[in-house]
Design an enzyme around this catalytic site. Structure first.
Site, mmCIF file in Angstrom:
data_model
loop_
_atom_site.group_PDB
_atom_site.id
_atom_site.type_symbol
_atom_site.label_atom_id
_atom_site.label_comp_id
_atom_site.label_asym_id
_atom_site.label_seq_id
_atom_site.Cartn_x
_atom_site.Cartn_y
_atom_site.Cartn_z
ATOM 1 N N GLN A 69 -10.715 8.073 -4.540
ATOM 2 C CA GLN A 69 -11.212 8.533 -3.298
ATOM 3 C C GLN A 69 -12.538 9.310 -3.722
ATOM 4 O O GLN A 69 -13.187 9.152 -4.670
ATOM 5 C CB GLN A 69 -10.384 9.492 -2.407
ATOM 6 C CG GLN A 69 -8.943 8.706 -2.077
ATOM 7 C CD GLN A 69 -9.292 8.064 -0.864
ATOM 8 O OE1 GLN A 69 -10.602 7.888 -0.327
ATOM 9 N NE2 GLN A 69 -8.436 6.885 -0.440
ATOM 10 N N ASP B 11 -8.209 -7.176 -0.038
ATOM 11 C CA ASP B 11 -7.575 -7.308 1.284
ATOM 12 C C ASP B 11 -8.292 -6.876 2.695
ATOM 13 O O ASP B 11 -9.176 -6.085 2.418
ATOM 14 C CB ASP B 11 -6.322 -6.444 1.213
ATOM 15 C CG ASP B 11 -6.393 -5.149 1.893
ATOM 16 O OD1 ASP B 11 -7.027 -4.296 0.994
ATOM 17 O OD2 ASP B 11 -6.077 -4.909 2.958
ATOM 18 N N GLY C 266 0.977 3.820 2.102
ATOM 19 C CA GLY C 266 1.499 4.475 3.411
ATOM 20 C C GLY C 266 0.475 5.426 4.231
ATOM 21 O O GLY C 266 0.357 5.749 5.054
ATOM 22 N N CYS D 228 -9.552 -27.688 5.582
ATOM 23 C CA CYS D 228 -8.214 -26.757 5.808
ATOM 24 C C CYS D 228 -7.424 -27.904 6.833
ATOM 25 O O CYS D 228 -7.974 -28.549 7.335
ATOM 26 C CB CYS D 228 -8.448 -25.624 6.460
ATOM 27 S SG CYS D 228 -8.860 -25.528 8.253
ATOM 28 N N ASP E 162 -1.965 8.518 -1.699
ATOM 29 C CA ASP E 162 -3.365 9.038 -1.670
ATOM 30 C C ASP E 162 -3.730 9.522 -0.260
ATOM 31 O O ASP E 162 -2.960 9.411 0.693
ATOM 32 C CB ASP E 162 -4.378 8.058 -1.888
ATOM 33 C CG ASP E 162 -4.605 6.785 -0.754
ATOM 34 O OD1 ASP E 162 -3.545 6.492 -0.301
ATOM 35 O OD2 ASP E 162 -5.512 6.560 -0.816
ATOM 36 N N CYS F 235 -15.343 -27.804 6.159
ATOM 37 C CA CYS F 235 -14.066 -27.375 5.820
ATOM 38 C C CYS F 235 -12.677 -28.531 5.634
ATOM 39 O O CYS F 235 -12.946 -29.289 6.376
ATOM 40 C CB CYS F 235 -13.606 -26.109 6.836
ATOM 41 S SG CYS F 235 -12.096 -25.375 6.288
ATOM 42 N N CYS G 3 -9.133 -27.823 10.399
ATOM 43 C CA CYS G 3 -10.283 -28.541 10.482
ATOM 44 C C CYS G 3 -10.230 -29.959 10.609
ATOM 45 O O CYS G 3 -10.954 -30.911 10.920
ATOM 46 C CB CYS G 3 -11.528 -28.147 9.485
ATOM 47 S SG CYS G 3 -12.059 -26.439 10.001
ATOM 48 N N ASP H 136 0.736 -1.141 -0.053
ATOM 49 C CA ASP H 136 -0.013 -0.131 0.019
ATOM 50 C C ASP H 136 0.996 1.145 -0.024
ATOM 51 O O ASP H 136 1.984 1.150 -0.007
ATOM 52 C CB ASP H 136 -1.028 0.022 1.362
ATOM 53 C CG ASP H 136 -0.209 -0.095 2.525
ATOM 54 O OD1 ASP H 136 0.968 0.030 2.722
ATOM 55 O OD2 ASP H 136 -1.066 -0.221 3.598
ATOM 56 N N HIS I 67 -7.310 -21.675 9.412
ATOM 57 C CA HIS I 67 -8.726 -21.747 9.168
ATOM 58 C C HIS I 67 -9.134 -20.686 8.363
ATOM 59 O O HIS I 67 -9.902 -20.696 7.527
ATOM 60 C CB HIS I 67 -9.421 -22.267 9.980
ATOM 61 C CG HIS I 67 -10.808 -22.370 9.826
ATOM 62 N ND1 HIS I 67 -11.616 -23.234 9.167
ATOM 63 C CD2 HIS I 67 -11.755 -21.355 10.222
ATOM 64 C CE1 HIS I 67 -12.890 -22.879 8.819
ATOM 65 N NE2 HIS I 67 -13.253 -21.846 9.648
#
Ligand SMILES: [Zn+2]
Length: 373
Positions: free
Chosen positions: A186, A263, A92, A303, A144, A301, A306, A90, A332
């Site tokens: 923005q 994200d 900052g 994973c 930004d 699940c 699990c 990103d 998980h």
């Protein structure tokens, strides 16, 4: 070296593929947050195991510690950390606003004191580009200004206009050809400001666009209204990244409105606080009802957590303050997020995204037996 293509469109939902110098990313994709060069509580091996294809790191944290020059000296993020796949950093800007002390902001940039030791730093578009070129991520973000909401309209308007000027300065300062620089739209939740911001950034012809300034205090219907508006304004052939969003329901709703990249700290942060995401809603492992529960967190699940750990065991580890609790629950939650997006992508490819969306939202809203909400 770089490319992006939308392979299948289902309504406005897109299944695509992003190619970077360090590997491919199938979109829509979720990027685990690796704040200081690591996703908290897990290793690169875990990230491969849950199927992560790209990881995000925070420019602000890494410039303060260990310093971007040291990271560059040791091979950039790909060489310094054990994650050799694609990285995104990103700008900052957001974290300066949320974490740093004694900020002063003007047209040149932001002067602030580190939240760690009070050292004074200046972050400008040019400096953000220099830091991100040193860190060496595959995808980097224009500097930004992101105001927290609600904010007066003139504040949001000034931040959006400044973001356009800073995007231009970022473009001029960014010289690494083996990185893609994305612009950030923005404008808060104001349709007119959003449109202006999007048009000005699209005119600068970035290879990808982020929708910033959301998930900062606005109402959920406003978030999705802005996302739908961005779908109409951003070029179809460029990747769209919705920053900092969100819950599993947010992801499917944003994919339905043309978003490709996400994200969010929710799956990792909540795991450390003992909250697990499942297809039937969230499960708080501290709850006494799990004391003797031999079932895995999510029986459906597959994973690594699990398939080996019970709710009773995870509850015990969490209450005992064992570090392994954070690791197992992060694995998980990340698997759940990444698997949800893999299934979402598959449903787009198969032309059944709307059924997938309906089933997912119904399952999340109907609290199932043994899950809190
Ligand atoms: Zn699991």
């Amino acid at each position: 070296m770089f490319s992006f293509a939308v392979d299948v469109l289902a309504g406005r939902a897109r299944a695509g593929r992003l190619l970077t110098p360090h590997g491919a990313v199938d979109t829509p994709a979720f990027m685990p947050v690796g704040t200081a060069g690591a996703v908290k509580a897990v290793t690169p091996r875990d990230l491969h195991e849950v199927g992560a294809q790209i990881v995000l790191a925070n420019t602000y944290h890494l410039m303060l510690r260990p310093g971007d020059e040291l990271v560059a000296e040791l091979g950039g993020l790909h060489g310094f950390t054990g994650w050799r796949g694609p990285w995104l950093t990103d700008s900052g800007g957001y974290q300066v606003m949320s974490l740093a002390k004694l900020r002063t902001l003007d047209e040149e940039g932001v002067t602030f004191r580190s939240h760690l030791d009070g050292t004074e730093y200046v972050l400008t578009p040019e400096r953000s580009m220099q830091v991100q070129m040193n860190l060496g991520a595959d995808i980097v973000m224009a500097f930004d200004e992101c105001p927290m909401l609600p904010a007066p309209r003139d504040v949001v308007a000034a931040a959006a206009a400044r973001t356009t000027r800073w995007a231009e300065r970022s473009r001029r300062a960014h010289t690494r050809r083996d990185q893609w620089l994305f612009g950030i739209v923005q404008g808060g939740v104001d349709a007119e400001l959003r449109e202006r911001s999007a048009r000005e950034l699209v005119a600068q012809d970035f290879p990808g666009y982020a929708v910033g300034g959301l998930a900062v205090g606005e109402a959920k219907p406003d978030t999705m209204r802005v996302v739908a508006q961005m779908d109409r304004l951003l070029p179809e052939d460029r990747p769209r990244y919705l920053m900092g969003v969100g819950t599993p329901a947010d992801l499917v709703e944003a994919v339905a409105r043309g978003i490709d990249l996400f994200d969010c700290v929710l799956p990792t942060r909540n795991a450390r606080n003992g909250q697990l995401f499942t297809r039937h809603g969230r499960l708080s492992i501290r709850n006494a009802r799990y004391r003797r529960d031999p079932r895995p967190p999510d029986p459906g699940c597959s994973c690594p957590t699990c398939t080996t750990a019970s709710r009773a065991y995870l509850r015990h580890l969490h209450l005992a303050g064992e570090m392994t609790a954070a690791t197992l629950m992060t694995v998980h939650n990340l698997f759940f997020y990444l698997d949800t997006l893999r299934n979402m992508r598959q449903s787009i490819v198969l032309g059944r995204f709307e059924e997938f969306r309906g089933e997912m939202l119904r399952a999340l809203s109907a609290a199932a037996d043994g899950v809190d909400s």
